[in-house]
Write an enzyme that holds these catalytic residues in place. Structure first.
Site, PDB file in Angstrom:
ATOM      1  N   GLY A   1       0.834  -1.196   0.000  1.00 41.59           N
ATOM      2  CA  GLY A   1       0.000   0.000   0.000  1.00 41.59           C
ATOM      3  C   GLY A   1       0.863   1.238   0.000  1.00 41.59           C
ATOM      4  O   GLY A   1       2.065   1.157   0.278  1.00 41.59           O
TER       5      GLY A   1
ATOM      6  N   CYS B   1       5.320  -6.100   1.413  1.00 41.66           N
ATOM      7  CA  CYS B   1       5.657  -4.669   1.429  1.00 41.66           C
ATOM      8  C   CYS B   1       4.987  -3.968   2.620  1.00 41.66           C
ATOM      9  O   CYS B   1       5.295  -4.283   3.748  1.00 41.66           O
ATOM     10  CB  CYS B   1       5.288  -4.046   0.080  1.00 41.66           C
ATOM     11  SG  CYS B   1       6.150  -2.491  -0.200  1.00 41.66           S
ATOM     12  N   TYR B   2       4.042  -3.081   2.393  1.00 36.79           N
ATOM     13  CA  TYR B   2       3.388  -2.417   3.527  1.00 36.79           C
ATOM     14  C   TYR B   2       2.773  -3.445   4.481  1.00 36.79           C
ATOM     15  O   TYR B   2       2.787  -3.262   5.694  1.00 36.79           O
ATOM     16  CB  TYR B   2       2.304  -1.444   3.023  1.00 36.79           C
ATOM     17  CG  TYR B   2       1.524  -0.785   4.137  1.00 36.79           C
ATOM     18  CD1 TYR B   2       1.974   0.397   4.716  1.00 36.79           C
ATOM     19  CD2 TYR B   2       0.344  -1.352   4.629  1.00 36.79           C
ATOM     20  CE1 TYR B   2       1.274   0.993   5.761  1.00 36.79           C
ATOM     21  CE2 TYR B   2      -0.364  -0.771   5.669  1.00 36.79           C
ATOM     22  CZ  TYR B   2       0.103   0.405   6.229  1.00 36.79           C
ATOM     23  OH  TYR B   2      -0.584   0.989   7.258  1.00 36.79           O
TER      24      TYR B   2
ATOM     25  N   HIS C   1       7.782  -7.546  -4.134  1.00 34.70           N
ATOM     26  CA  HIS C   1       6.469  -7.969  -4.636  1.00 34.70           C
ATOM     27  C   HIS C   1       6.548  -9.308  -5.382  1.00 34.70           C
ATOM     28  O   HIS C   1       6.960  -9.345  -6.533  1.00 34.70           O
ATOM     29  CB  HIS C   1       5.894  -6.890  -5.565  1.00 34.70           C
ATOM     30  CG  HIS C   1       5.499  -5.668  -4.815  1.00 34.70           C
ATOM     31  ND1 HIS C   1       4.258  -5.516  -4.250  1.00 34.70           N
ATOM     32  CD2 HIS C   1       6.204  -4.549  -4.490  1.00 34.70           C
ATOM     33  CE1 HIS C   1       4.198  -4.356  -3.617  1.00 34.70           C
ATOM     34  NE2 HIS C   1       5.369  -3.757  -3.748  1.00 34.70           N
TER      35      HIS C   1
ATOM     36  N   GLU D   1       4.085 -10.952  -6.477  1.00 34.84           N
ATOM     37  CA  GLU D   1       2.959 -11.095  -7.409  1.00 34.84           C
ATOM     38  C   GLU D   1       3.255 -10.549  -8.802  1.00 34.84           C
ATOM     39  O   GLU D   1       2.541 -10.856  -9.750  1.00 34.84           O
ATOM     40  CB  GLU D   1       1.707 -10.407  -6.832  1.00 34.84           C
ATOM     41  CG  GLU D   1       1.746  -8.889  -6.728  1.00 34.84           C
ATOM     42  CD  GLU D   1       2.423  -8.364  -5.459  1.00 34.84           C
ATOM     43  OE1 GLU D   1       3.244  -9.100  -4.869  1.00 34.84           O
ATOM     44  OE2 GLU D   1       2.158  -7.212  -5.086  1.00 34.84           O
TER      45      GLU D   1
ATOM     46  N   ASP E   1     -20.102 -10.777 -20.840  1.00 36.50           N
ATOM     47  CA  ASP E   1     -20.524 -10.820 -19.438  1.00 36.50           C
ATOM     48  C   ASP E   1     -22.000 -11.194 -19.289  1.00 36.50           C
ATOM     49  O   ASP E   1     -22.341 -12.086 -18.512  1.00 36.50           O
ATOM     50  CB  ASP E   1     -20.246  -9.482 -18.740  1.00 36.50           C
ATOM     51  CG  ASP E   1     -18.790  -9.084 -18.841  1.00 36.50           C
ATOM     52  OD1 ASP E   1     -17.969  -9.951 -19.189  1.00 36.50           O
ATOM     53  OD2 ASP E   1     -18.467  -7.910 -18.586  1.00 36.50           O
TER      54      ASP E   1
ATOM     55  N   LYS F   1     -12.202 -11.084 -15.573  1.00 39.79           N
ATOM     56  CA  LYS F   1     -12.642 -11.260 -16.965  1.00 39.79           C
ATOM     57  C   LYS F   1     -12.163 -12.582 -17.582  1.00 39.79           C
ATOM     58  O   LYS F   1     -12.930 -13.274 -18.244  1.00 39.79           O
ATOM     59  CB  LYS F   1     -12.110 -10.082 -17.807  1.00 39.79           C
ATOM     60  CG  LYS F   1     -12.661 -10.034 -19.210  1.00 39.79           C
ATOM     61  CD  LYS F   1     -13.988  -9.324 -19.228  1.00 39.79           C
ATOM     62  CE  LYS F   1     -14.571  -9.198 -20.596  1.00 39.79           C
ATOM     63  NZ  LYS F   1     -15.815  -8.420 -20.570  1.00 39.79           N
TER      64      LYS F   1
END
Ligand code: XMP
Length: 509
Positions: free
Chosen positions: A51, A78-79, A165, A167, A223, A365
């Site tokens: 964050g 991280c944060y 990170h 990710e 969708d 998606k």
């Protein structure tokens, strides 16, 4: 399931994507979630996201400290790691050297979260604060040249912290680290598959809806189509789909929807032919915003008229996706319900006292596409490019007439055919034609012509917020232009739009 606490990182959706790619279900929640609520969700692990805040600043986001007493493994990124350190008695302060970008990560031992990873690898850093003192019970497990405390662990409690990170793709072994956390540390099973999602969703919808009726505005886009099929699987004829043919669609589109849903899937479909109403109201209107409003209102009227004819309808279904749900809440406030106003039915639930059913609200998606495939939708529909609600009306840069619609439809069909044949359809966010309010002089045979100009727009984009014009091969552009001018009477010039968004927009109106 894995619970992700969102401290406002730009990467939090990416964390969720990575977890789900590992076939583990996860949910993103704001820090305002209480320890009791977390306990009720009974996650197998918690990930605290990064964050923008500094933990030592006033008002920095925090979760109920009780999360560290639940006996659930926690990974702070991280944060999130700094929050964990601060809460458990360590110290975080501003780093002398900020660290952004690639860093060489030196791992002490290929164990725990680093199981199976070589001792030297790369990681992606993005932080200005660092950990000065780790809490009692923790040890440092990796460092970079600038950051001594790049990773920590407390194996007794199953608490892990990564300053970098895992990710992002820039941390090449990041996926493996997350996998270690999910499978080895939290003991998650790989149970998140589209089949299991369908089973779960069908049961949930059945118990929510009971014997009541549900209506859904079908647009023919991915969708709403997937939402329709999923609901149909759950409640069959209790679902009524309403498709409004506004006369502003592309060639063959309305018939295709009818054929597919009514004939093939045997969905209860009300097909409203309202072309004339839309065209009458649009007569002489050139202003784009006025066009949008007219089309929106006419849609609601047609939809509502049909919906009122139905007995026992208590729910309105919408194809809201997870990113819409997440984006509508802030990292610092509580989650709030979203009512997506797409298909212009936003005002309906309140007016008609309908409750919302959003069967896709936990999906991204690409998961919706996988789900569509599982439910038997064709590749063609699954990969359909977005198409705006106001349709071709905002691609005719003047007032809309039957003749202009018919001309643009032919141009658009040729364009899409060539784009598909050249293998570009899936690579482009959108590709379409625009009819300009201009005429130009040309020569055909020995005759002077004075006819319409069309522009071709093809863009690449990730989310429509920004877009770049596509560098289509000249040969393909040449073929498209040739075919359009040869095959569509009334067009003698084709232009290619080479503007990006911003400062232009994707649509011309
Ligand atoms: P712009 O032109 O704003 O478009 O760059 C961004 C994306 O939104 C679509 N779009 C619309 N969709 N109703 C819709 O449902 C609208 O009025 C509308 N206007 C633009 C556009 O096709 C692109 O994908």
């Amino acid at each position: 399931m894995i619970l992700i606490i969102d401290f406002g990182s730009q990467y939090n959706q990416l964390i969720a994507r990575r977890v789900r790619e590992g076939h583990v279900y996860c949910q993103i929640e704001t820090p305002s979630i209480s320890a009791a609520q977390i306990k009720a969700l009974s996650p197998e692990g918690i990930i605290l996201s990064g964050g923008p805040a500094s933990i030592y600043q006033k008002g920095s986001p925090r979760v109920a400290p009780g999360i560290f007493d639940l006996g659930i493994p926690v990974l702070g990124i991280c944060y999130g790691m700094q929050y964990m350190v601060d809460t458990l008695g360590g110290k975080v302060s501003r780093a002398q050297k900020r660290e952004y970008g690639f860093a060489k990560l030196r791992i002490k031992e290929a164990a725990g979260i680093f199981d199976g990873i070589e001792k030297e690898t790369r990681c992606w850093m993005s932080h200005g604060d660092h950990i000065q003192r780790i809490p009692r019970g923790f040890r440092i497990t990796a460092s970079t040249p600038n950051t001594r405390v790049a990773a920590i662990e407390n194996t007794k409690k199953s608490f892990y912290g990564l300053q970098f990170h895992p990710e992002v793709a820039h941390t090449p072994k990041g996926k493996r680290m997350l996998k270690n956390f999910l499978l080895k540390i939290c003991g998650c099973g790989k149970s998140w598959t589209m089949k299991s999602f369908i089973r779960h969703s069908v049961n949930e919808t059945k118990s929510l809806v009971g014997d009541k009726g549900v209506i859904l505005g079908l647009s023919g886009g991915v969708d709403s189509s997937v939402a329709a099929l999923l609901l149909h699987r759950a409640i069959g004829k209790q679902l009524t789909c309403i498709f409004v043919d506004n006369g502003l669609l592309r060639q063959g589109e309305a018939e295709q929807v009818k054929r597919l849903f009514k004939k093939h899937f045997k969905v209860n479909l009300k097909f409203i032919s309202a072309k004339k109403v839309f065209l009458d109201r649009l007569r002489g209107v050139g202003d784009p915003e006025k066009k949008r409003k007219i089309i929106g209102h006419a849609f609601i009227e047609a939809f509502e008229r049909e919906a009122r004819k139905l007995q026992g309808v208590k729910f309105l279904a919408q194809g809201t996706l997870y990113p819409d749900v997440i984006e509508s809440r802030s990292a610092f406030g509580g989650p709030s319900a979203v009512i997506k106003s797409h298909h212009n039915v936003g005002g309906l639930p309140r007016k008609m006292k309908l409750k919302l059913v959003e069967p896709l609200k936990h999906l991204f998606k690409d998961e919706v596409r996988l789900l569509g495939k599982e439910l038997g939708l064709s590749e063609e529909l699954i990969w359909r490019q977005p198409f705006p609600g106001p349709g071709l009306a905002i691609r005719i840069i003047s007032d809309v007439t039957q003749a202009r619609l018919s001309l643009l439809r032919k141009v658009d069909a040729i364009l899409l055919e060539e784009i598909k044949a050249a293998g570009f359809y899936k690579k482009l966010w959108q590709s379409f034609a625009v009819l300009l309010p201009l005429k130009s002089v040309g020569i055909m045979g020995d005759q002077r012509t004075y006819e319409n100009i069309v522009a071709i727009r093809a863009v690449t984009s990730l989310d429509a917020m920004t877009a770049d014009w596509a560098r289509l091969p000249h040969a393909l552009l040449g073929k498209i232009s040739n075919r359009i001018i040869n095959e569509v009477r009334g067009v003698n010039r084709v232009a290619y739009d080479i503007s990006s968004k911003p400062p232009s927009t994707i649509e011309w109106e």
